[in-house]
Design a protein around this motif. Structure first.
Motif, short mmCIF file in Angstrom:
data_model
loop_
_atom_site.label_atom_id
_atom_site.label_comp_id
_atom_site.label_asym_id
_atom_site.label_seq_id
_atom_site.Cartn_x
_atom_site.Cartn_y
_atom_site.Cartn_z
N ARG A 1 0.85 -1.19 0.00
CA ARG A 1 0.00 0.00 0.00
C ARG A 1 0.89 1.24 0.00
O ARG A 1 1.98 1.21 0.57
CB ARG A 1 -0.85 0.07 1.27
N PRO A 2 0.40 2.33 -0.55
CA PRO A 2 1.24 3.55 -0.57
C PRO A 2 1.46 4.17 0.82
O PRO A 2 2.53 4.69 1.09
CB PRO A 2 0.47 4.52 -1.48
N LYS A 3 0.44 4.12 1.68
CA LYS A 3 0.54 4.84 2.95
C LYS A 3 1.70 4.35 3.82
O LYS A 3 2.51 5.15 4.28
CB LYS A 3 -0.79 4.78 3.69
N PRO A 4 1.81 3.03 4.06
CA PRO A 4 2.94 2.59 4.92
C PRO A 4 4.31 2.86 4.32
O PRO A 4 5.32 2.81 5.04
CB PRO A 4 2.69 1.08 5.10
N LEU A 5 4.38 3.20 3.03
CA LEU A 5 5.68 3.56 2.45
C LEU A 5 6.26 4.81 3.12
O LEU A 5 7.47 5.00 3.15
CB LEU A 5 5.58 3.80 0.95
#
Lengths: 126, 126
Positions: free
Chosen positions: B28-32
């Motif tokens: 997912r993009p957010k935890p990046l």
């Protein structure tokens, strides 16, 4: 300097630049913040457009960060470029989708905008 | 929903959760955002420790984010856990390295701390 990140069950190798002791075995950690933002707002926009029955044949989100001069150097300015191609791409609707992402959906935007000035542009390509 | 990110010449596939229309082809993009922070401070700490002639046999940085209840949901609390193992790991020196990373070197910390409360702990493992 290389680290293997484990995120949602996927492994991502990150590494420093050889100039500072890394071996370039993966991307630098800092621009990953921008990838996080691009992915978050990109997914929002494409899914909102889909609900508006707009399905671009090409969609790209580029993110540029401007670093402070002083240490610790961080992105104090971020510019997001949404690029779309396809028939019937309506600028107003894309604007609306982008604004919905920024105001209501994109959690990465919501966090980063507290520390950085974030601007954007939409490019409709031929 | 899948996007291929290009960063420092490396390709990273990111994707949404199947529950929201993705195919889990990447993280997912957010935890990046958290990976970006972990990598940034992790590289700082390990290189500062090296200058102090401390070379842990194991070093891991775990980052946990606490999301707001309201939309847009973002990490308003972030907790960083530095884990080290090895002979002669001196807690005071590790604290010093962590504080140098936070105050002077880590640009991701400098940005995120403007929007999130960031706490940390150091665990020296047997």
């Amino acid at each position: 300097m290389a680290f293997e990140a484990d995120v949602n069950g996927f492994k991502i190798m990150i590494d420093a630049d050889p100039a500072v002791g890394g071996e370039n075995r993966g991307p630098r950690p800092k621009p990953l913040t921008l990838v996080s933002l691009a992915g978050c707002t990109g997914m929002d926009v494409i899914s909102i457009l889909k609900k508006m029955r707009i399905e671009p044949e090409y969609f790209n989100v580029a993110v540029e960060g401007d670093m402070t001069e002083e240490h610790p150097k961080y992105y104090h300015k971020i510019h997001v470029i949404y690029e779309l191609k396809g028939i019937d791409i309506d600028m107003e609707k894309v604007e609306k989708a982008v604004n919905l992402s920024r105001d209501r959906y994109c959690g990465v935007f919501a966090l980063l905008v507290k520390g950085a000035e974030i601007t954007y542009e939409i490019r409709i390509l031929d």
